[in-house]
Design a protein around this motif. Structure first.
Motif, short mmCIF file in Angstrom:
data_model
loop_
_atom_site.label_atom_id
_atom_site.label_comp_id
_atom_site.label_asym_id
_atom_site.label_seq_id
_atom_site.Cartn_x
_atom_site.Cartn_y
_atom_site.Cartn_z
N ASP A 24 0.85 -1.19 0.00
CA ASP A 24 0.00 0.00 0.00
C ASP A 24 0.88 1.24 0.00
N THR A 25 0.75 2.08 -1.01
CA THR A 25 1.57 3.28 -1.10
C THR A 25 0.77 4.56 -0.83
N ARG A 26 -0.45 4.39 -0.34
CA ARG A 26 -1.26 5.57 -0.02
C ARG A 26 -0.85 6.15 1.33
N CYS A 27 -1.00 7.44 1.47
CA CYS A 27 -0.75 8.10 2.75
C CYS A 27 -1.67 7.46 3.79
N TYR A 45 4.10 8.50 5.32
CA TYR A 45 4.77 7.43 4.59
C TYR A 45 5.87 6.83 5.44
N VAL A 62 9.46 2.89 -0.46
CA VAL A 62 8.63 3.85 0.27
C VAL A 62 7.20 3.35 0.20
N THR A 63 6.54 3.24 1.37
CA THR A 63 5.16 2.76 1.45
C THR A 63 4.35 3.72 2.31
N GLY A 64 3.06 3.45 2.40
CA GLY A 64 2.24 4.17 3.36
C GLY A 64 2.68 3.80 4.78
N ILE A 161 2.74 9.83 -3.42
CA ILE A 161 3.87 8.91 -3.25
C ILE A 161 5.03 9.25 -4.18
N ASN A 162 4.77 9.71 -5.40
CA ASN A 162 5.86 10.00 -6.33
C ASN A 162 6.73 11.16 -5.85
N VAL A 164 6.96 12.29 -2.69
CA VAL A 164 7.61 11.88 -1.44
C VAL A 164 8.79 10.96 -1.75
N THR A 165 8.60 10.01 -2.67
CA THR A 165 9.68 9.09 -3.04
C THR A 165 10.85 9.85 -3.63
#
Length: 193
Positions: A24-27, A45, A62-64, A161-162, A164-165
């Motif tokens: 899961d990559t959502r906040c 994250y 990097v994930t949620g 996510i993009n 933040v990553t």
């Protein structure tokens, strides 16, 4: 209906790309028990690092914030094995799972995973040689701390996510440069940093 396999067990038969898609990559909200036994909550994250003995980052995901560390173990192992040859995988008690342990051993490496104290565990503790090897694991904590305290902005003022990553990877790139400098170019600086 039959119960679905846990995500970790499903990841053992997936490719790296498929395994990363299960995360899961959502906040989201994250929660962790600190060393005093109190729960700490945060929204955002989470950075998952795989580093060498010197603290040089090899793999990053990097994930949620709500993703448990154990769900990222197998994708990180797959990612790392494409980049370096390593003999040991050192992990803390959050990764104490038979699935993770057997996955690492099937790939020809030795898994040194701390025992989770919340289980009714009758397994013997580490022998002295394994305990000495496991002590190197503090390098991961120092690398995470260095990244978080000195190289990443807090709080983030970007959304998604993009973005933040991208910011995390800029910090990871800086960390890699610092650790390479400390370990290989000017090793005398490693004692002072």
């Amino acid at each position: 209906p039959p119960k679905a396999l846990p995500v970790i067990a499903q990841q053992t038969t997936m490719s790296l790309e498929e395994a990363l898609k299960t995360l899961d990559t959502r906040c989201s909200w994250g929660c962790k028990k600190n060393s005093q036994g109190n729960l700490t909550y945060w929204k955002g994250y989470k950075v998952h690092l795989d580093v060498t003995e010197c603290g040089i980052p090899v793999s990053v995901v990097v994930t949620g914030a709500g993703v448990h560390d154990s769900q990222v173990a197998i994708p990180l192992e797959r990612m790392t094995e494409t980049r370096v040859t390593h003999l040991y995988s050192l992990m803390d008690a959050a990764y104490d799972s038979e699935v993770i342990d057997s996955f690492i051993r099937q790939r020809g490496r030795i898994a040194i995973i701390d025992h989770n104290k919340r289980r009714n565990d009758t397994r013997p503790g580490f022998d002295p040689a394994t305990q000495q090897r496991y002590a190197i694991r503090t390098t991961v904590e120092r690398a995470n701390s260095h990244l978080k305290d000195w190289l990443l902005s807090a709080p983030y003022f970007v959304k998604g996510i993009n973005k933040v990553t991208f910011q995390v990877m800029c910090g990871v790139l800086s960390l890699a440069a610092i650790k390479i400098l400390q370990c290989f170019i000017a090793p005398s600086l490693a004692k002072s940093a």
